[in-house]
Enzyme design. Structure first.
Site: not given
Length: 401
Positions: A40, A379
């Site tokens: 990330r 998500g």
């Protein structure tokens, strides 16, 4: 929504730019100061480098974990600042708070082309508050640091949080390249996927993926189900699943989905059944109709890998979210590895839907270039596929006040 290139075209030299990044990285369980997967951090580098090289004074903010609205050393972003500096090739200034004296002084001292990382946003209760006034007050403080706002945290755009939803209402705002790419890819697999379209779902619970299954089932040629969630489907077919993960309340729902799918949902035909949830547990490959009552399934078996790989091989579009087993434990990683490797071989477009799937790719050492896109938002990706309105994207599309 306006893009980062639009901002760069306006000129940012000497201007303060607040960048919402998703630096919510995992740490090594044996050493909580060591980042176990910096994917990330790497994902946001192009945006930070572009702004830095254009002479902007870059203020980066992010959350890490789920602290309770107050400072918690366990969730400090200090190690992330160190790693970010290593990847950028220049030290990153680190503020020891979010909007307090340390942050204010660091912002004031920033020079052109410097990068500053604020401490964990969730150390302030205003970040996640459901009270608009409390959240807004924190957003006011964050926005006061900068002249422009860039959101490149796709993994957080499904949250109605101050740094994601409220700050862009207070500043000229732009979508970073990562966010734009994620939206482009997810739009492609929801609105115009090239057929045959195969979706591979894993992970623990059917309930976590139910809305995605319902949204995608009418569009897919095959839906392959592995991971812990497969046992509720197997139970719905009449199999006994021993001590495997089972959502009893979802059995009838799974039965309905199997009937609705008319053969398009593909389940494992064998599993790796273990005596305990442990790397050194006794384990054997068994047929799904012969799972011992005292064992639990922790991976799909080799026949299932072959079955899934065959379905994947002819696909022109593949979306994968969720591991096939407990890939973190070596005896139960073969299913995830086999399916991932099958996806890299298709003559088509593949998407790894973030979260544990992306972590598995890196943990198992699978060549990332074999996938069309690896999402940074587990998500957020799922909620987009469900057709939900994502607060962060709505905020980027709105005009600032």
């Amino acid at each position: 929504m306006k893009a980062l290139d639009d901002l760069l075209g306006e000129g940012v030299s000497g201007r303060r730019v607040l960048v919402r990044a998703d630096l919510n990285v995992p740490f090594d369980k044996s050493d909580p100061t060591v980042i176990s997967d910096d994917g990330r951090i790497r994902a946001v580098l192009p945006t930070l480098v572009a702004l830095r090289d254009a002479g902007a004074r870059v203020i980066v903010c992010s959350h890490l974990g789920r602290p309770k609205g107050a400072p918690d050393p366990k969730y400090t972003l200090a190690p992330v600042a160190t790693r970010l500096g290593e990847l950028l090739g220049n030290p990153v200034v680190f503020a020891e708070d979010t909007v307090g004296a340390s942050a204010s002084d660091a912002v004031d001292a920033l020079q052109d082309g410097q990068v500053l990382l604020l401490e964990n946003l969730r150390f302030n209760e205003g970040e996640t508050s459901k009270d608009d006034a409390v959240r807004g007050a924190f957003a006011d403080q964050l926005a006061a640091f900068a002249e422009y706002y860039v959101d490149d945290a796709f993994g957080a755009v499904h949250r109605k949080h101050a740094s994601v939803y409220d700050v862009p209402a207070r500043l000229p705002h732009y979508a970073g390249g990562l966010v734009l790419r994620e939206v482009e890819v997810l739009r492609r697999v929801t609105e115009s996927p090239e057929q045959p379209y195969v979706v591979v779902l894993g992970g623990s619970k059917v309930s976590d993926k139910l809305a995605v299954i319902q949204a995608l089932l009418p569009k897919v040629d095959k839906l392959l189900v592995g991971g812990g969630m497969c046992f509720t489907f197997l139970k719905a077919q009449g199999h006994e699943v021993g001590k495997s993960l089972l959502e009893t309340e979802m059995i009838s729902t799974c039965a309905d989905l199997l009937e609705q799918a008319q053969g398009r949902i593909v389940l494992p035909v064998d599993v790796v059944a273990a005596s305990a949830f442990a790397a050194d547990a006794d384990h054997d490959v068994v047929d799904v109709s012969d799972i011992p009552g005292d064992r639990l399934g922790l991976d799909i078996g080799p026949q299932s890998v072959a079955l899934f790989a065959e379905a994947i091989s002819s696909a022109k579009t593949v979306f994968w979210n969720g591991p096939m087993g407990v890939f973190e434990l070596a005896p139960f990683a073969a299913g995830t590895r086999g399916v991932a490797e099958a996806i890299t071989k298709i003559d088509g477009f593949s998407v790894v839907g973030g979260g544990d799937s992306a972590a598995a790719v890196r943990t198992l050492g699978i060549d990332e270039s074999g996938f069309g896109h690896i999402s940074t938002g587990g998500g957020a990706s799922l909620e987009y596929l469900e057709g939900k309105t994502l607060p962060g994207l709505s905020a980027l599309s709105a005009s600032e006040s």
